[in-house]
Scaffold this active site. Structure first.
Site, PDB file in Angstrom:
ATOM      1  N   GLU A   2       2.914   9.900  21.508  1.00 23.31           N
ATOM      2  CA  GLU A   2       3.493  10.275  22.806  1.00 23.31           C
ATOM      3  C   GLU A   2       4.834  10.988  22.629  1.00 23.31           C
ATOM      4  O   GLU A   2       5.180  11.855  23.442  1.00 23.31           O
ATOM      5  CB  GLU A   2       3.653   9.035  23.694  1.00 23.31           C
ATOM      6  CG  GLU A   2       2.344   8.350  24.063  1.00 23.31           C
ATOM      7  CD  GLU A   2       1.334   9.289  24.694  1.00 23.31           C
ATOM      8  OE1 GLU A   2       1.752  10.240  25.381  1.00 23.31           O
ATOM      9  OE2 GLU A   2       0.124   9.077  24.495  1.00 23.31           O
TER      10      GLU A   2
ATOM     11  N   HIS B  88      -3.129  18.959  23.151  1.00 21.27           N
ATOM     12  CA  HIS B  88      -3.491  18.516  21.807  1.00 21.27           C
ATOM     13  C   HIS B  88      -3.975  19.710  20.981  1.00 21.27           C
ATOM     14  O   HIS B  88      -5.101  19.736  20.495  1.00 21.27           O
ATOM     15  CB  HIS B  88      -4.585  17.447  21.874  1.00 21.27           C
ATOM     16  CG  HIS B  88      -4.134  16.179  22.516  1.00 21.27           C
ATOM     17  ND1 HIS B  88      -4.838  15.536  23.507  1.00 21.27           N
ATOM     18  CD2 HIS B  88      -3.022  15.429  22.311  1.00 21.27           C
ATOM     19  CE1 HIS B  88      -4.190  14.444  23.880  1.00 21.27           C
ATOM     20  NE2 HIS B  88      -3.085  14.357  23.174  1.00 21.27           N
TER      21      HIS B  88
END
Length: 317
Positions: free
Chosen positions: A219, A228
């Site tokens: 995170e 991502h």
């Protein structure tokens, strides 16, 4: 008049506790939900009922009969939801969060300072870290949750990468399993808040520290990269390597958090690269590079799937 043999007995499991409910075939979904509300204090609007992996409330108005939905005597249903008491706590927490967010927004308007490599901690470096730790007060053992958040915040390896990459997080808090069952972590507004799943699904304890810390590194990467993509994967891998390198150097007595000079350049050796993979995956024993690489990719994919920060599953505060 219906006979006793026409009754349908179903078992509804809520947070590990089974609730046995007897219904007539002509009983409605609404009747089932009302009985569950009495047993669990979860109102029908907050109940999520899963039967054979599917949400039986979806696209239904509550008037369908139990028999028409395919429920039979002995059927098992999984229920997720938030009790009235927890909902009151969540609303109180959200009010507190709004106040905190306003303070953080006001801070963000002030000039930022960059850490300089001076060999000692300076006042500017204090800007990098977690500014507030916030366990959820409506869940059990908030004191234990706060201790776990404090351990993460004070973890020397985490402090190291926070200083190294100049990460600042407004609030480090927890993510309740019943709120977002599929998530392990969530980064809100690139570091305004980071939420971590601290507790087990059954609320009978806390998840392993190294697993939670691995999610925290994931995170923290979202402070820089939202999706991502390859940039994200590269930085996330680097953070995990730096955690492993720092801890090894600390064990060897060659690294101090106050010595910022060593932060400017990071060139891991092949041995440290290996240790980083083992550290991230929680492995032990002889290092097999191909095997560990496969395990690493599988673990990172699992983290991406359970992260609510990027993609269509992204959630707000």
């Amino acid at each position: 008049m219906a006979s006793a043999f026409s009754d349908i007995a179903v078992t509804v499991v809520f947070r590990g506790t089974p609730h046995h409910v007897n219904l007539l075939p002509e009983s409605t979904l609404g009747d089932l939900q009302n009985q569950l509300e009495k047993a669990t204090s979860v109102s029908p609007s907050l109940q999520k009922l899963l039967y054979k992996g599917k949400n039986i409330k979806q696209n239904r108005d509550g008037q369908e009969t139990i028999a028409s939905m395919g429920l039979r005597n002995g059927s098992k249903i999984q229920m997720l939801g938030t009790t009235s008491e927890e909902l009151d706590g969540i609303q109180a927490t959200e009010s507190e969060q709004k106040r905190i967010n306003q303070i953080l927004q006001e801070r963000a308007l002030k000039p930022a300072y960059k850490v300089r490599s001076t060999g000692t901690m300076n006042s500017a470096s204090l800007n990098y870290g977690f500014h507030q730790l916030l366990p959820l007060p409506h869940l059990r053992n908030p004191t234990s949750a706060h201790k776990l958040l404090r351990r993460l915040s004070d973890d020397p390896a985490i402090q190291h990468i926070m200083q190294q990459h100049q990460f600042s997080v407004g609030v480090l808090t927890e993510l309740a399993p019943h709120e977002h069952p599929g998530l392990l972590g969530l980064n809100v507004n690139a570091g305004q808040q980071i939420k971590l799943r601290l507790r087990t699904d059954r609320y009978d304890g806390f998840r392993a520290y190294n697993e939670v810390r691995r999610v925290l590194c994931h995170e923290l990467t979202h402070n820089v990269w939202g999706d991502h993509n390859n940039d994200f994967k590269e930085l996330n891998s680097k953070l995990n390597r730096e955690v492993a390198e720092f801890e090894r150097a600390r064990r060897d007595g060659t690294h101090s958090l106050s010595g910022l000079d060593s932060y400017d350049v990071y060139e891991p050796s092949p041995e440290l690269e290996a240790e980083a993979h083992i550290h991230v995956l929680g492995g032990s024993g002889p290092f097999n590079r191909d095997e560990e690489r496969r395990r690493h990719l599988s673990t990172e994919q699992e983290l991406e799937d359970s992260c609510g920060t990027a993609g269509p599953s992204s959630l707000g505060p």
